[in-house]
Motif scaffolding. Structure first.
Motif, mmCIF file in Angstrom:
data_model
loop_
_atom_site.group_PDB
_atom_site.id
_atom_site.type_symbol
_atom_site.label_atom_id
_atom_site.label_comp_id
_atom_site.label_asym_id
_atom_site.label_seq_id
_atom_site.Cartn_x
_atom_site.Cartn_y
_atom_site.Cartn_z
ATOM 1 N N SER A 153 0.827 -1.208 0.000
ATOM 2 C CA SER A 153 0.000 0.000 0.000
ATOM 3 C C SER A 153 0.864 1.262 0.000
ATOM 4 N N THR A 154 1.984 1.195 0.747
ATOM 5 C CA THR A 154 2.895 2.350 0.730
ATOM 6 C C THR A 154 3.451 2.580 -0.662
ATOM 7 N N PHE A 155 3.860 1.502 -1.323
ATOM 8 C CA PHE A 155 4.392 1.619 -2.690
ATOM 9 C C PHE A 155 3.350 2.190 -3.644
ATOM 10 N N ALA A 156 2.118 1.692 -3.565
ATOM 11 C CA ALA A 156 1.070 2.145 -4.485
ATOM 12 C C ALA A 156 0.751 3.625 -4.282
ATOM 13 N N LEU A 157 0.576 3.995 -3.012
ATOM 14 C CA LEU A 157 0.226 5.392 -2.735
ATOM 15 C C LEU A 157 1.400 6.319 -3.059
ATOM 16 N N MET A 158 2.626 5.916 -2.706
ATOM 17 C CA MET A 158 3.790 6.741 -2.996
ATOM 18 C C MET A 158 4.059 6.828 -4.494
ATOM 19 N N LEU A 159 3.717 5.773 -5.209
ATOM 20 C CA LEU A 159 3.906 5.810 -6.668
ATOM 21 C C LEU A 159 3.051 6.897 -7.297
ATOM 22 N N ALA A 160 1.779 6.994 -6.860
ATOM 23 C CA ALA A 160 0.904 8.049 -7.386
ATOM 24 C C ALA A 160 1.449 9.420 -7.047
ATOM 25 N N TRP A 161 1.889 9.585 -5.788
ATOM 26 C CA TRP A 161 2.421 10.885 -5.376
ATOM 27 C C TRP A 161 3.721 11.209 -6.111
ATOM 28 N N THR A 162 4.597 10.223 -6.302
ATOM 29 C CA THR A 162 5.873 10.443 -6.985
ATOM 30 C C THR A 162 5.663 10.814 -8.445
ATOM 31 N N CYS A 163 4.705 10.174 -9.107
ATOM 32 C CA CYS A 163 4.404 10.541 -10.505
ATOM 33 C C CYS A 163 3.987 12.005 -10.596
ATOM 34 N N GLY A 164 3.174 12.432 -9.657
ATOM 35 C CA GLY A 164 2.792 13.848 -9.632
ATOM 36 C C GLY A 164 3.975 14.757 -9.381
ATOM 37 N N ALA A 165 4.888 14.341 -8.485
ATOM 38 C CA ALA A 165 6.075 15.156 -8.206
ATOM 39 C C ALA A 165 6.961 15.274 -9.440
ATOM 40 N N LEU A 166 7.086 14.191 -10.220
ATOM 41 C CA LEU A 166 7.882 14.238 -11.444
ATOM 42 C C LEU A 166 7.245 15.183 -12.468
ATOM 43 N N VAL A 167 5.925 15.126 -12.579
ATOM 44 C CA VAL A 167 5.235 16.054 -13.490
ATOM 45 C C VAL A 167 5.436 17.494 -13.036
ATOM 46 N N ARG A 168 5.371 17.712 -11.730
ATOM 47 C CA ARG A 168 5.579 19.064 -11.192
ATOM 48 C C ARG A 168 6.990 19.560 -11.532
ATOM 49 N N THR A 169 7.984 18.701 -11.364
ATOM 50 C CA THR A 169 9.365 19.079 -11.671
ATOM 51 C C THR A 169 9.522 19.400 -13.156
ATOM 52 N N ALA A 170 8.940 18.567 -14.008
ATOM 53 C CA ALA A 170 9.039 18.812 -15.452
ATOM 54 C C ALA A 170 8.353 20.114 -15.838
ATOM 55 N N ARG A 171 7.183 20.374 -15.221
ATOM 56 C CA ARG A 171 6.475 21.614 -15.546
ATOM 57 C C ARG A 171 7.264 22.835 -15.087
ATOM 58 N N ARG A 172 7.859 22.757 -13.872
ATOM 59 C CA ARG A 172 8.661 23.874 -13.375
ATOM 60 C C ARG A 172 9.881 24.107 -14.268
ATOM 61 N N ALA A 173 10.509 22.999 -14.705
ATOM 62 C CA ALA A 173 11.666 23.141 -15.590
ATOM 63 C C ALA A 173 11.269 23.799 -16.905
ATOM 64 N N ARG A 174 10.106 23.419 -17.442
ATOM 65 C CA ARG A 174 9.641 24.028 -18.683
ATOM 66 C C ARG A 174 9.321 25.507 -18.483
ATOM 67 N N GLU A 175 8.690 25.835 -17.359
ATOM 68 C CA GLU A 175 8.384 27.240 -17.080
ATOM 69 C C GLU A 175 9.658 28.061 -16.913
ATOM 70 N N ASN A 176 10.657 27.490 -16.224
ATOM 71 C CA ASN A 176 11.926 28.203 -16.058
ATOM 72 C C ASN A 176 12.624 28.409 -17.404
ATOM 73 N N ARG A 177 12.557 27.374 -18.244
ATOM 74 C CA ARG A 177 13.187 27.507 -19.561
ATOM 75 C C ARG A 177 12.496 28.577 -20.393
ATOM 76 N N LEU A 178 11.157 28.576 -20.371
ATOM 77 C CA LEU A 178 10.419 29.596 -21.126
ATOM 78 C C LEU A 178 10.692 30.994 -20.581
ATOM 79 N N ALA A 179 10.764 31.109 -19.242
ATOM 80 C CA ALA A 179 11.063 32.416 -18.645
ATOM 81 C C ALA A 179 12.461 32.880 -19.031
ATOM 82 N N ARG A 180 13.416 31.956 -19.041
ATOM 83 C CA ARG A 180 14.772 32.319 -19.434
ATOM 84 C C ARG A 180 14.824 32.740 -20.903
ATOM 85 N N GLU A 181 14.086 32.012 -21.749
ATOM 86 C CA GLU A 181 14.058 32.373 -23.170
ATOM 87 C C GLU A 181 13.417 33.741 -23.373
#
Length: 392
Positions: A153-181
């Motif tokens: 259960s810990t793995f399943a719940l953490m997997l959902a949360w971790t996937c969201g954290a990875l999406v958040r990181t990718a979105r922030r990186a894209r926003e930072n790149r666009l802001a820098r551009e």
């Protein structure tokens, strides 16, 4: 607390929540997932409908307000356990909510989602093996299974949360790149506007100074020598046409942000001397040593524009002879423009009247050189040193 969503996202979440509610409520009312089988009695049915509704609304709110969705999910889970219902289809909404807390939530909601994933796994394990759902005698033989359930259960719940954290990181990186551009694009645009402004100032100020000087000279010479007035008008006409062509080219570049503006070089210096002499200035030019090769274009442009502005200032504010000394050394070019100041004086080093001295200094600094302008007795002197580097 609430995130703005596009209409399509809002409609999608509402439709998903409604569809999930319909499927889950049918399943919960007909499935034996509790200790007493399918719910019977009005209160039991309403309770089941209640926690299914809480999970469905949480699923619909997951992107609009991850914090509210997390609170609704916890309320639904507590109501589900209070009714002695076991894990079932409706609990899949929890994964979507945990994903959203990590992907779209604020910092507090982000960490609240992580804490909820860990706490939820512990609560599920305790509920299944210490709660009323577990009817067998409690002994150590249950411990390995409980540990496996806790880990799963810990793995399943953490997997959902971790996937969201990875999406958040990718979105922030894209926003930072666009802001820098965007910042780089704005810096390039600002640099280009400043360069065009310098070119515009150099072209217009010099050409108008020549035109004014010729017009004043022609007015006084017309009475004694009509031929001199004709020659002055010819100079005014050619100077104005050249300035008009340069201004049109600069305006085209400003509109379309492409193409090069006027790029004068060494070959244009003779025309510059001729324009100044035609304006009635006693100009003396001393070039020693001569260019050893073909200097870089940036150096040629800088030297030309500095000389153009210095001679324009001499024409407007000076009197008498103007001397130009130009030396092309192997690694640098040195130039100096000296003229006697008129009664009203040339611009002082402490308080320039316009942007001429500032523009000349910027021209020199852009190619790694330096420029000084100031009084030397009764004269006004502009001197500059510009590094050349390798020549062709």
């Amino acid at each position: 607390m609430f995130r703005p969503l596009r209409p399509l996202q809002t409609a999608t979440d509402i439709a998903l929540a409604a569809g999930f509610f319909f499927v889950a409520v049918v399943f919960e009312l007909n499935a034996g997932v509790g200790v007493v089988g399918p719910p019977t009695g009005t209160l039991a049915v309403l309770g089941v409908i209640g926690y299914v509704l809480l999970f469905s609304v949480a699923l619909g709110f997951r992107r609009f307000s991850p914090g509210v969705a997390l609170a609704l999910a916890w309320a639904g889970a507590l109501l589900q356990m209070s009714l002695l219902r076991g894990p079932s289809l409706v609990d899949f909404a929890i994964f979507g909510v945990l994903y959203a807390t990590a992907a779209y939530g604020s910092i507090r909601v982000f960490w609240a989602g992580l804490a909820s994933a860990v706490t939820g796994a512990v609560v599920i394990t305790l509920y299944l093996y210490l709660g009323p759902l577990y009817s067998a005698p409690l002994d150590l033989s249950v411990l390995p299974i409980a540990v496996i359930v806790l880990g799963g259960s810990t793995f399943a719940l953490m997997l959902a949360w971790t996937c969201g954290a990875l999406v958040r990181t990718a979105r922030r990186a894209r926003e930072n790149r666009l802001a820098r551009e965007r910042a780089e694009e704005e810096a390039r645009s600002e640099f280009e506007r400043a360069r065009i402004a310098r070119d515009m100032h150099d072209v217009v100020a010099h050409s108008l100074a020549v035109v004014v000087a010729q017009a004043d000279g022609a007015r006084y010479a017309a009475a004694a020598d009509p031929q001199a007035a004709t020659a002055a008008l010819q100079t005014i006409s050619s100077t104005a046409r050249a300035a008009l062509a340069d201004v049109r080219l600069l305006l085209t570049q400003l509109r379309h942000s492409q193409g090069d503006g006027p790029q004068p070089g060494l070959a244009d210096l003779e025309e510059l001397w001729a324009q100044v002499r035609a304006a009635g200035v006693d100009l003396r030019v001393d070039i020693d040593p001569a260019p050893p090769g073909e200097p870089p274009a940036s150096v040629q442009i800088a030297v030309y524009r500095i000389l153009q502005e210095a001679l324009t200032n001499a024409l407007r504010h000076g009197r008498g002879e103007v001397s130009v000394r130009l030396g092309w050394h192997a690694d640098r070019v040195e130039l100096a423009v000296r003229n006697a100041r008129a009664v009203d004086g040339a611009p002082s080093a402490d308080g320039p009247r316009g942007h001429g001295v500032i523009g000349m200094r910027e021209r020199a600094q852009l190619v790694g050189g330096r420029l000084e302008a100031g009084e030397d007795g009764d004269d006004w002197v502009v001197s500059a040193t510009v590094p050349i580097g390798a020549t062709v």
